[in-house]
Design a protein around this motif. Structure first.
Motif, PDB file in Angstrom:
ATOM      1  N   LYS A   1     -13.687 -53.092 -24.829  1.00  0.00           N
ATOM      2  CA  LYS A   1     -12.581 -54.041 -24.919  1.00  0.00           C
ATOM      3  C   LYS A   1     -12.545 -54.762 -26.258  1.00  0.00           C
ATOM      4  CE  LYS A   1     -12.211 -54.651 -20.020  1.00  0.00           C
ATOM      5  NZ  LYS A   1     -11.785 -55.453 -18.938  1.00  0.00           N
ATOM      6  N   SER A   2     -13.640 -54.663 -27.017  1.00  0.00           N
ATOM      7  CA  SER A   2     -13.691 -55.327 -28.314  1.00  0.00           C
ATOM      8  C   SER A   2     -14.587 -54.532 -29.265  1.00  0.00           C
ATOM      9  CB  SER A   2     -14.236 -56.751 -28.175  1.00  0.00           C
ATOM     10  OG  SER A   2     -15.612 -56.699 -27.813  1.00  0.00           O
ATOM     11  N   ARG A   3     -14.434 -54.830 -30.537  1.00  0.00           N
ATOM     12  CA  ARG A   3     -15.267 -54.191 -31.562  1.00  0.00           C
ATOM     13  C   ARG A   3     -16.742 -54.531 -31.328  1.00  0.00           C
ATOM     14  NH1 ARG A   3     -14.488 -52.353 -36.955  1.00  0.00           N
ATOM     15  NH2 ARG A   3     -16.344 -52.703 -38.231  1.00  0.00           N
ATOM     16  N   GLU A   4     -17.010 -55.766 -30.911  1.00  0.00           N
ATOM     17  CA  GLU A   4     -18.388 -56.202 -30.658  1.00  0.00           C
ATOM     18  C   GLU A   4     -19.033 -55.364 -29.549  1.00  0.00           C
ATOM     19  OE1 GLU A   4     -15.740 -58.370 -30.884  1.00  0.00           O
ATOM     20  OE2 GLU A   4     -16.253 -58.939 -32.950  1.00  0.00           O
ATOM     21  N   ARG A   5     -18.271 -55.085 -28.476  1.00  0.00           N
ATOM     22  CA  ARG A   5     -18.804 -54.250 -27.378  1.00  0.00           C
ATOM     23  C   ARG A   5     -19.039 -52.820 -27.867  1.00  0.00           C
ATOM     24  NH1 ARG A   5     -21.275 -56.272 -23.433  1.00  0.00           N
ATOM     25  NH2 ARG A   5     -20.419 -55.014 -21.782  1.00  0.00           N
ATOM     26  N   ALA A   6     -18.151 -52.320 -28.705  1.00  0.00           N
ATOM     27  CA  ALA A   6     -18.330 -50.981 -29.270  1.00  0.00           C
ATOM     28  C   ALA A   6     -19.598 -50.934 -30.132  1.00  0.00           C
ATOM     29  CB  ALA A   6     -17.109 -50.576 -30.091  1.00  0.00           C
TER      30      ALA A   6
ATOM     31  N   LYS B   1     -17.209 -45.545 -40.303  1.00  0.00           N
ATOM     32  CA  LYS B   1     -15.932 -46.106 -39.842  1.00  0.00           C
ATOM     33  C   LYS B   1     -16.064 -46.502 -38.376  1.00  0.00           C
ATOM     34  CE  LYS B   1     -11.230 -44.649 -38.772  1.00  0.00           C
ATOM     35  NZ  LYS B   1     -10.336 -43.495 -38.659  1.00  0.00           N
ATOM     36  N   ILE B   2     -15.501 -47.657 -38.052  1.00  0.00           N
ATOM     37  CA  ILE B   2     -15.360 -48.056 -36.654  1.00  0.00           C
ATOM     38  C   ILE B   2     -13.996 -48.727 -36.533  1.00  0.00           C
ATOM     39  CG2 ILE B   2     -16.684 -50.173 -37.048  1.00  0.00           C
ATOM     40  CD1 ILE B   2     -17.471 -50.003 -34.048  1.00  0.00           C
ATOM     41  N   SER B   3     -13.160 -48.143 -35.698  1.00  0.00           N
ATOM     42  CA  SER B   3     -11.816 -48.689 -35.547  1.00  0.00           C
ATOM     43  C   SER B   3     -11.251 -48.340 -34.177  1.00  0.00           C
ATOM     44  CB  SER B   3     -10.884 -48.145 -36.639  1.00  0.00           C
ATOM     45  OG  SER B   3     -10.787 -46.740 -36.543  1.00  0.00           O
ATOM     46  N   GLN B   4     -10.272 -49.138 -33.778  1.00  0.00           N
ATOM     47  CA  GLN B   4      -9.621 -48.861 -32.508  1.00  0.00           C
ATOM     48  C   GLN B   4      -8.876 -47.533 -32.650  1.00  0.00           C
ATOM     49  OE1 GLN B   4      -7.199 -52.166 -31.285  1.00  0.00           O
ATOM     50  NE2 GLN B   4      -7.942 -51.974 -29.195  1.00  0.00           N
ATOM     51  N   TYR B   5      -9.010 -46.688 -31.638  1.00  0.00           N
ATOM     52  CA  TYR B   5      -8.386 -45.370 -31.666  1.00  0.00           C
ATOM     53  C   TYR B   5      -6.881 -45.529 -31.529  1.00  0.00           C
ATOM     54  CZ  TYR B   5      -7.651 -40.430 -30.460  1.00  0.00           C
ATOM     55  OH  TYR B   5      -7.234 -39.121 -30.424  1.00  0.00           O
ATOM     56  N   TRP B   6      -6.125 -44.928 -32.424  1.00  0.00           N
ATOM     57  CA  TRP B   6      -4.678 -45.133 -32.472  1.00  0.00           C
ATOM     58  C   TRP B   6      -3.944 -44.574 -31.250  1.00  0.00           C
ATOM     59  CZ3 TRP B   6      -1.213 -41.016 -32.735  1.00  0.00           C
ATOM     60  CH2 TRP B   6      -1.756 -39.762 -32.992  1.00  0.00           C
TER      61      TRP B   6
END
Length: 140
Positions: free
Chosen positions: A20-25, A44-49
């Motif tokens: 649900k968040s970058r921190e959890r990832a 790279k770490i980013s939300q998947y488009w």
């Protein structure tokens, strides 16, 4: 018996993490590094488009020297720490570049929904040209 000369390889990884968040990832990524028992370098770490409930993480594990057959074996040993089953591409050469990798959806780590790796041959010329980039990293 003939033995191939040692070459330099790197394993490049892509994982998709349900978070649900970058921190959890990032917490899932820390778990992954502990399970793999090798240092990782995140690229790279980013939300998947395509799906905002997933984070796409690209990372690599350290360079290692090996002959080609042992490099394939070592990549599978490391991959086994992450997942039970892998759909493997046969090792081969395409346009003079060595190609080997695999994908999975059956990971051992909660939150990782899909993973892949590619075994990359690193040429001595590339290493020499990029030596300054590598200083201070785990590649020394």
């Amino acid at each position: 018996m003939y033995q191939e000369p040692a070459e330099i390889y790197e394993i490049q990884w892509t994982v998709y993490v349900a978070a649900k968040s970058r921190e959890r990832a990032m917490l899932t990524l820390q778990s992954l590094e502990e399970v793999m028992q090798v240092p990782i370098q995140v690229h790279k770490i980013s939300q998947y488009w395509r799906d905002s409930s997933l984070y796409e993480i690209l990372f690599s594990t350290p360079y290692f020297e090996s002959d080609r057959a042992n490099a394939v074996y070592q990549s599978l040993i490391i991959a086994n720490t992450l997942a039970w089953e892998w759909q493997v591409r046969s090792p081969g050469e395409w346009d003079g570049q060595f190609d080997f990798g695999a994908i999975t959806t059956k990971t051992k780590i909660t939150g990782i929904t899909w993973a892949s790796f590619d075994l990359i041959h690193i040429s001595p010329e590339w290493l020499q040209q990029n030596q300054l980039l590598l200083e201070g990293s785990y590649y020394e």
